[in-house]
Design a protein around this motif. Structure first.
Motif, PDB file in Angstrom:
ATOM      1  N   ALA A   1       0.833  -1.100  -0.189  1.00  0.00           N
ATOM      2  CA  ALA A   1       0.057  -0.082  -0.294  1.00  0.00           C
ATOM      3  C   ALA A   1       0.181   1.042  -0.394  1.00  0.00           C
ATOM      4  CB  ALA A   1      -0.738   0.174   1.577  1.00  0.00           C
ATOM      5  N   PHE A   2       1.832   1.616   1.033  1.00  0.00           N
ATOM      6  CA  PHE A   2       2.927   2.657   0.434  1.00  0.00           C
ATOM      7  C   PHE A   2       3.603   2.497  -0.425  1.00  0.00           C
ATOM      8  CE2 PHE A   2       6.993   4.366   1.115  1.00  0.00           C
ATOM      9  CZ  PHE A   2       7.075   5.568   1.679  1.00  0.00           C
ATOM     10  N   ASN A   3       3.674   1.738  -1.153  1.00  0.00           N
ATOM     11  CA  ASN A   3       4.808   2.291  -2.227  1.00  0.00           C
ATOM     12  C   ASN A   3       3.315   2.255  -3.458  1.00  0.00           C
ATOM     13  OD1 ASN A   3       7.222   0.773  -1.474  1.00  0.00           O
ATOM     14  ND2 ASN A   3       6.321  -1.432  -1.977  1.00  0.00           N
ATOM     15  N   GLU A   4       2.624   1.465  -3.385  1.00  0.00           N
ATOM     16  CA  GLU A   4       1.511   2.402  -4.386  1.00  0.00           C
ATOM     17  C   GLU A   4       0.947   3.718  -4.237  1.00  0.00           C
ATOM     18  OE1 GLU A   4      -2.217   0.012  -4.167  1.00  0.00           O
ATOM     19  OE2 GLU A   4      -1.372  -1.734  -4.198  1.00  0.00           O
ATOM     20  N   TRP A   5       1.149   4.199  -3.153  1.00  0.00           N
ATOM     21  CA  TRP A   5       0.887   5.941  -2.715  1.00  0.00           C
ATOM     22  C   TRP A   5       1.970   6.111  -3.082  1.00  0.00           C
ATOM     23  CZ3 TRP A   5       4.260   8.963   1.259  1.00  0.00           C
ATOM     24  CH2 TRP A   5       3.665  10.006   0.793  1.00  0.00           C
ATOM     25  N   PHE A   6       3.747   5.866  -3.064  1.00  0.00           N
ATOM     26  CA  PHE A   6       4.232   6.988  -3.328  1.00  0.00           C
ATOM     27  C   PHE A   6       4.568   6.918  -4.453  1.00  0.00           C
ATOM     28  CE2 PHE A   6       8.952   7.008  -3.834  1.00  0.00           C
ATOM     29  CZ  PHE A   6       9.007   8.105  -3.181  1.00  0.00           C
ATOM     30  N   LEU A   7       4.591   5.514  -5.218  1.00  0.00           N
ATOM     31  CA  LEU A   7       4.159   5.761  -6.957  1.00  0.00           C
ATOM     32  C   LEU A   7       3.208   7.047  -6.962  1.00  0.00           C
ATOM     33  CD1 LEU A   7       5.244   4.525 -10.417  1.00  0.00           C
ATOM     34  CD2 LEU A   7       3.261   3.072  -8.937  1.00  0.00           C
ATOM     35  N   HIS A   8       2.315   7.213  -6.874  1.00  0.00           N
ATOM     36  CA  HIS A   8       1.025   7.702  -7.162  1.00  0.00           C
ATOM     37  C   HIS A   8       1.858   9.184  -6.467  1.00  0.00           C
ATOM     38  CE1 HIS A   8      -2.651  10.360  -7.395  1.00  0.00           C
ATOM     39  NE2 HIS A   8      -1.997  10.369  -6.269  1.00  0.00           N
ATOM     40  N   LEU A   9       2.379   9.939  -6.031  1.00  0.00           N
ATOM     41  CA  LEU A   9       3.041  11.043  -5.414  1.00  0.00           C
ATOM     42  C   LEU A   9       4.257  11.116  -6.471  1.00  0.00           C
ATOM     43  CD1 LEU A   9       2.335  12.431  -2.944  1.00  0.00           C
ATOM     44  CD2 LEU A   9       4.937  11.380  -1.927  1.00  0.00           C
ATOM     45  N   GLY A  10       4.433  10.295  -6.557  1.00  0.00           N
ATOM     46  CA  GLY A  10       5.479  10.666  -8.300  1.00  0.00           C
ATOM     47  C   GLY A  10       4.609  11.173  -9.977  1.00  0.00           C
ATOM     48  N   LEU A  11       3.446  10.091  -9.483  1.00  0.00           N
ATOM     49  CA  LEU A  11       3.302  10.090 -10.490  1.00  0.00           C
ATOM     50  C   LEU A  11       1.789  11.872 -10.709  1.00  0.00           C
ATOM     51  CD1 LEU A  11       1.370   6.712 -11.729  1.00  0.00           C
ATOM     52  CD2 LEU A  11       2.371   8.067 -13.278  1.00  0.00           C
ATOM     53  N   THR A  12       1.955  12.162  -9.771  1.00  0.00           N
ATOM     54  CA  THR A  12       0.895  13.356  -9.581  1.00  0.00           C
ATOM     55  C   THR A  12       2.429  14.795 -10.605  1.00  0.00           C
ATOM     56  OG1 THR A  12       2.228  14.395  -7.708  1.00  0.00           O
ATOM     57  CG2 THR A  12      -0.253  12.986  -7.744  1.00  0.00           C
ATOM     58  N   GLY A  13       3.166  14.315 -10.784  1.00  0.00           N
ATOM     59  CA  GLY A  13       3.891  15.274 -11.038  1.00  0.00           C
ATOM     60  C   GLY A  13       3.963  15.778 -12.257  1.00  0.00           C
ATOM     61  N   THR A  14       3.583  16.836 -13.099  1.00  0.00           N
ATOM     62  CA  THR A  14       3.620  17.207 -14.458  1.00  0.00           C
ATOM     63  C   THR A  14       4.633  16.638 -15.114  1.00  0.00           C
ATOM     64  OG1 THR A  14       3.152  19.235 -13.731  1.00  0.00           O
ATOM     65  CG2 THR A  14       3.202  19.259 -15.759  1.00  0.00           C
ATOM     66  N   PRO A  15       4.523  16.157 -16.648  1.00  0.00           N
ATOM     67  CA  PRO A  15       5.536  15.220 -17.332  1.00  0.00           C
ATOM     68  C   PRO A  15       6.361  16.080 -17.456  1.00  0.00           C
ATOM     69  CG  PRO A  15       3.264  14.351 -17.567  1.00  0.00           C
ATOM     70  CD  PRO A  15       3.787  15.322 -17.290  1.00  0.00           C
ATOM     71  N   HIS A  16       6.303  17.105 -18.393  1.00  0.00           N
ATOM     72  CA  HIS A  16       6.744  18.296 -18.425  1.00  0.00           C
ATOM     73  C   HIS A  16       8.181  18.470 -17.767  1.00  0.00           C
ATOM     74  CE1 HIS A  16       4.426  21.245 -18.094  1.00  0.00           C
ATOM     75  NE2 HIS A  16       5.051  21.964 -17.830  1.00  0.00           N
ATOM     76  N   ALA A  17       7.609  18.875 -16.388  1.00  0.00           N
ATOM     77  CA  ALA A  17       8.597  19.905 -14.835  1.00  0.00           C
ATOM     78  C   ALA A  17       8.827  17.797 -14.387  1.00  0.00           C
ATOM     79  CB  ALA A  17       7.367  19.900 -13.460  1.00  0.00           C
ATOM     80  N   THR A  18       8.835  16.968 -14.910  1.00  0.00           N
ATOM     81  CA  THR A  18       9.871  15.771 -13.918  1.00  0.00           C
ATOM     82  C   THR A  18      11.372  15.701 -15.132  1.00  0.00           C
ATOM     83  OG1 THR A  18       7.912  14.491 -13.455  1.00  0.00           O
ATOM     84  CG2 THR A  18      10.042  13.580 -13.738  1.00  0.00           C
TER      85      THR A  18
END
Length: 268
Positions: free
Chosen positions: A172-189
């Motif tokens: 569950a933590f790993n899923e949350w952490f991945l989601h947190l990274g995916l909230t970053g805008t693609p071009h900003a990333t």
């Protein structure tokens, strides 16, 4: 309480502002948001501190202009937040990419109200290898990351999360952490990865004239523990605390120790 603060015309960043007392400003790492400091936000205000979490441009709830992901601009954004909130006698904490941005802020904005600096798994002074600095990834390694971001961003960030921790975290933590990274805008990333590849902050270290706490995981595979020797040498008034049971994710792997060390440092 949340604030939207204009850092340049038509660009606003989001700031979480919780509690009262001495301000503690947190700058997150790549490619997440201030929400990575959840376990500091819920704890430090209980001890009489004001938690201020900035979403850097392109991340979390902040605006995501096409440009401005270099350290100078990000540091200028931090300066705009600090100025707008009229902060005094503040501590500044930077995690991973947030570390060199915090240091650049002190170097570029001498009229700052920062009295203490905290570096957590900092990607500083340079994330990539260069002459007389054999630590970290080769620049080509970051090129591979950028290429993979352009092909399969979720897959790349999942692999990145797999390198993040020394300890086993829950599914569950790993899923949350991945989601947190995916909230970053693609071009900003992508643009921030370019900054991590290209920026060299070694010259900035001499501009740090405040007591500095360096917290770093011994098993960090993203920002190697070797970085700390350069930080310790370059920052005159610095103290290093090694985290024996952590990788890059020390704020999650040894949360209680992180919070205790921060509180002890703030009270000195």
């Amino acid at each position: 309480m949340g604030h939207y603060i204009e850092v340049e015309p038509n660009v606003k960043v989001f700031v979480e502002d919780i509690g009262e007392g001495k301000p503690l400003i947190f700058i997150h790492g790549w490619p997440v948001s201030h929400k990575m400091f959840e376990y500091q936000q819920t704890e430090l205000p209980k001890h009489g501190y004001r938690f201020i979490g900035i979403d850097l441009r392109g991340y979390g709830k902040s605006d995501a202009p096409w440009s401005g992901y270099d350290y100078d601009t990000m540091a200028s954004d931090v300066h705009a937040v600090v100025t707008k909130l009229e902060l005094q006698d503040a501590a500044l904490a930077g995690f991973s990419m947030g570390g060199p941005i915090a240091i650049r802020y002190l170097a570029n904005h001498k009229d700052n109200p920062i009295s203490q600096l905290i570096l957590l798994g900092a990607a500083a002074p340079s994330f990539t290898q260069r002459e007389e600095y054999p630590y970290g990834l080769e620049k080509s390694g970051v090129d591979d990351i950028i290429s993979n971001l352009k092909k399969d961003r979720p897959g790349m960030l999942k692999d990145f999360g797999g390198m993040f921790f020394h300890q086993d975290m829950s599914d569950a933590f790993n899923e949350w952490f991945l989601h947190l990274g995916l909230t970053g805008t693609p071009h900003a990333t992508i643009h921030s990865a370019e900054a991590l590849r290209d920026e060299d902050g070694r010259v900035d270290l001499a501009s740090v004239h405040v007591p500095t706490l360096i917290l770093h995981g011994k098993h960090d595979e993203i920002c190697p523990f070797d970085f700390t020797s350069v930080l310790k040498e370059g920052i005159a008034e610095s103290k290093l605390v090694a985290f024996e049971n952590s990788g890059h994710g020390l704020v999650f792997e040894e949360t209680e120790k992180v919070n205790q060390e921060i509180l002890k440092f703030l009270q000195t």
